[in-house]
Design a protein around this motif. Structure first.
Motif, PDB file in Angstrom:
ATOM      1  N   ARG A 162       0.817  -1.213   0.000  1.00 53.00           N
ATOM      2  CA  ARG A 162       0.000   0.000   0.000  1.00 53.00           C
ATOM      3  C   ARG A 162       0.848   1.260   0.000  1.00 53.00           C
ATOM      4  NH1 ARG A 162      -4.058   0.700   4.894  1.00 53.00           N
ATOM      5  NH2 ARG A 162      -2.197   1.539   5.896  1.00 53.00           N
ATOM      6  N   GLU A 163       1.737   1.401   0.959  1.00 53.32           N
ATOM      7  CA  GLU A 163       2.500   2.641   1.084  1.00 53.32           C
ATOM      8  C   GLU A 163       3.570   2.758   0.000  1.00 53.32           C
ATOM      9  OE1 GLU A 163       1.018   4.486   3.102  1.00 53.32           O
ATOM     10  OE2 GLU A 163      -0.111   2.871   4.061  1.00 53.32           O
ATOM     11  N   THR A 169      -3.641   4.476  -6.588  1.00 54.63           N
ATOM     12  CA  THR A 169      -4.062   5.720  -7.242  1.00 54.63           C
ATOM     13  C   THR A 169      -4.700   6.748  -6.314  1.00 54.63           C
ATOM     14  OG1 THR A 169      -6.213   4.735  -7.786  1.00 54.63           O
ATOM     15  CG2 THR A 169      -4.449   4.514  -9.422  1.00 54.63           C
ATOM     16  N   ASP A 170      -5.134   6.336  -5.130  1.00 55.76           N
ATOM     17  CA  ASP A 170      -5.904   7.262  -4.275  1.00 55.76           C
ATOM     18  C   ASP A 170      -5.502   7.153  -2.799  1.00 55.76           C
ATOM     19  OD1 ASP A 170      -6.891   4.740  -3.895  1.00 55.76           O
ATOM     20  OD2 ASP A 170      -9.001   5.275  -4.108  1.00 55.76           O
ATOM     21  N   ARG A 171      -4.198   7.060  -2.569  1.00 55.92           N
ATOM     22  CA  ARG A 171      -3.701   6.911  -1.205  1.00 55.92           C
ATOM     23  C   ARG A 171      -4.191   8.034  -0.288  1.00 55.92           C
ATOM     24  NH1 ARG A 171       0.963   6.428  -2.710  1.00 55.92           N
ATOM     25  NH2 ARG A 171       1.156   4.150  -2.842  1.00 55.92           N
ATOM     26  N   GLU A 172      -4.365   9.224  -0.843  1.00 52.63           N
ATOM     27  CA  GLU A 172      -4.778  10.384  -0.042  1.00 52.63           C
ATOM     28  C   GLU A 172      -6.202  10.253   0.500  1.00 52.63           C
ATOM     29  OE1 GLU A 172      -6.351  11.051  -4.098  1.00 52.63           O
ATOM     30  OE2 GLU A 172      -4.443  10.339  -3.263  1.00 52.63           O
ATOM     31  N   LYS A 173      -6.978   9.323  -0.069  1.00 52.26           N
ATOM     32  CA  LYS A 173      -8.362   9.148   0.365  1.00 52.26           C
ATOM     33  C   LYS A 173      -8.524   8.050   1.408  1.00 52.26           C
ATOM     34  CE  LYS A 173     -10.487  10.907  -3.873  1.00 52.26           C
ATOM     35  NZ  LYS A 173     -11.450  10.623  -4.976  1.00 52.26           N
ATOM     36  N   LEU A 174      -7.420   7.421   1.807  1.00 53.78           N
ATOM     37  CA  LEU A 174      -7.488   6.341   2.786  1.00 53.78           C
ATOM     38  C   LEU A 174      -8.194   6.736   4.093  1.00 53.78           C
ATOM     39  CD1 LEU A 174      -4.038   4.603   2.282  1.00 53.78           C
ATOM     40  CD2 LEU A 174      -6.243   3.432   2.342  1.00 53.78           C
ATOM     41  N   PRO A 175      -7.975   7.954   4.618  1.00 53.58           N
ATOM     42  CA  PRO A 175      -8.670   8.321   5.863  1.00 53.58           C
ATOM     43  C   PRO A 175     -10.196   8.239   5.755  1.00 53.58           C
ATOM     44  CG  PRO A 175      -6.865   9.831   5.456  1.00 53.58           C
ATOM     45  CD  PRO A 175      -7.004   8.994   4.224  1.00 53.58           C
ATOM     46  N   GLU A 176     -10.727   8.375   4.547  1.00 51.51           N
ATOM     47  CA  GLU A 176     -12.182   8.326   4.364  1.00 51.51           C
ATOM     48  C   GLU A 176     -12.746   6.947   4.674  1.00 51.51           C
ATOM     49  OE1 GLU A 176     -13.171   9.714   0.470  1.00 51.51           O
ATOM     50  OE2 GLU A 176     -12.050  11.589   0.688  1.00 51.51           O
ATOM     51  N   TRP A 179      -8.569   3.879   6.652  1.00 55.01           N
ATOM     52  CA  TRP A 179      -7.375   3.200   6.171  1.00 55.01           C
ATOM     53  C   TRP A 179      -7.631   1.759   5.732  1.00 55.01           C
ATOM     54  CZ3 TRP A 179      -3.152   6.208   5.384  1.00 55.01           C
ATOM     55  CH2 TRP A 179      -3.180   7.483   5.984  1.00 55.01           C
ATOM     56  N   CYS A 182      -8.153   1.297  -0.522  1.00 56.31           N
ATOM     57  CA  CYS A 182      -7.629   2.170  -1.563  1.00 56.31           C
ATOM     58  C   CYS A 182      -7.733   1.393  -2.871  1.00 56.31           C
ATOM     59  CB  CYS A 182      -6.195   2.623  -1.275  1.00 56.31           C
ATOM     60  SG  CYS A 182      -4.988   1.280  -1.170  1.00 56.31           S
TER      61      CYS A 182
END
Length: 223
Positions: A162-163, A169-176, A179, A182
């Protein structure tokens, strides 16, 4: 030339999948318990599980604990499913809720393999055991099986898939999704793959503690 050592288990209904989704379960590693401290130590243990060599293929057909059984080390994903250890029971029980027939063997609707491509000398997968080969083998499996969803077990491999994964493509959306979810776009795969990361089903306290969250986000992935 393949990077894989393990041949994935593929259920007889994998192409039908679960709710129309092809699902690949991804474990961390297979562990050999026949170390020198075992009552029945394996004479090949040090070499077969070497974190330096990272290669068990030499012993594929000559493991003394599989000798005469017709089993091969490279077929361990299928061997493990057949053995039905507690982790596999726990994961199957979780997945059962997403199929109509509650008496069906849900594994027949999934595929399974492990990330680490040699037998681990320890129960816990250590970071130094992992290599680029494992990631390349993972991508080979994705291209072969074309899953819609990958469910990765345990924290030991999360950083690598993952990291450090260039195809996320959408790592920045993981908090939604707290975690859990993605997505990957992998060359050679015709569609985007949902990557669901969860606690290892053998880690009883962690697995059950977050099961409600996993159920919530996995249900969304299947929609």
């Amino acid at each position: 030339m393949t990077n894989r050592f393990y041949t994935p288990f593929v259920g007889s209904k994998y192409l039908q999948g679960i709710r129309g989704k092809r699902i690949l379960a991804l474990g961390a590693s297979f562990y050999c318990s026949h170390g020198p401290e075992n009552a029945e130590p394996c004479p090949y243990f040090a070499d077969c599980t070497s974190p330096i060599k990272k290669d068990s293929s030499k012993y594929d057909r000559i493991c003394p604990f599989y000798e005469g059984s017709g089993l091969r080390l490279s077929e361990e994903p299928s061997n493990a499913i057949a053995e039905n250890y507690r982790a596999y029971q726990n994961f199957a029980a979780f997945m059962q809720q997403f199929v109509d027939d509650k008496n069906e063997d849900v594994w027949q609707r999934m595929a399974f393999t492990d990330y680490l491509q040699f037998f681990s000398p320890t129960v816990l997968t250590q970071k130094e055991y992992l290599s680029q080969r494992d990631f390349d083998a993972f991508c080979e499996t994705l291209r072969e099986l074309q899953p819609h969803v990958v469910v990765a077990w345990g924290m030991a491999i999360i950083e690598e898939i993952r990291e450090n994964n260039p195809y996320v493509t959408d790592r920045e959306k993981l908090p939604e999704t707290e975690w859990y979810v993605c997505h990957m776009k992998v060359p050679g795969v015709s569609h985007e793959i949902a990557l669901v990361c969860c606690y290892h089903p053998s880690s009883m306290s962690y697995w059950y503690k977050d099961l409600d969250k996993l159920t919530k986000y996995f249900r969304e992935v299947l929609q």
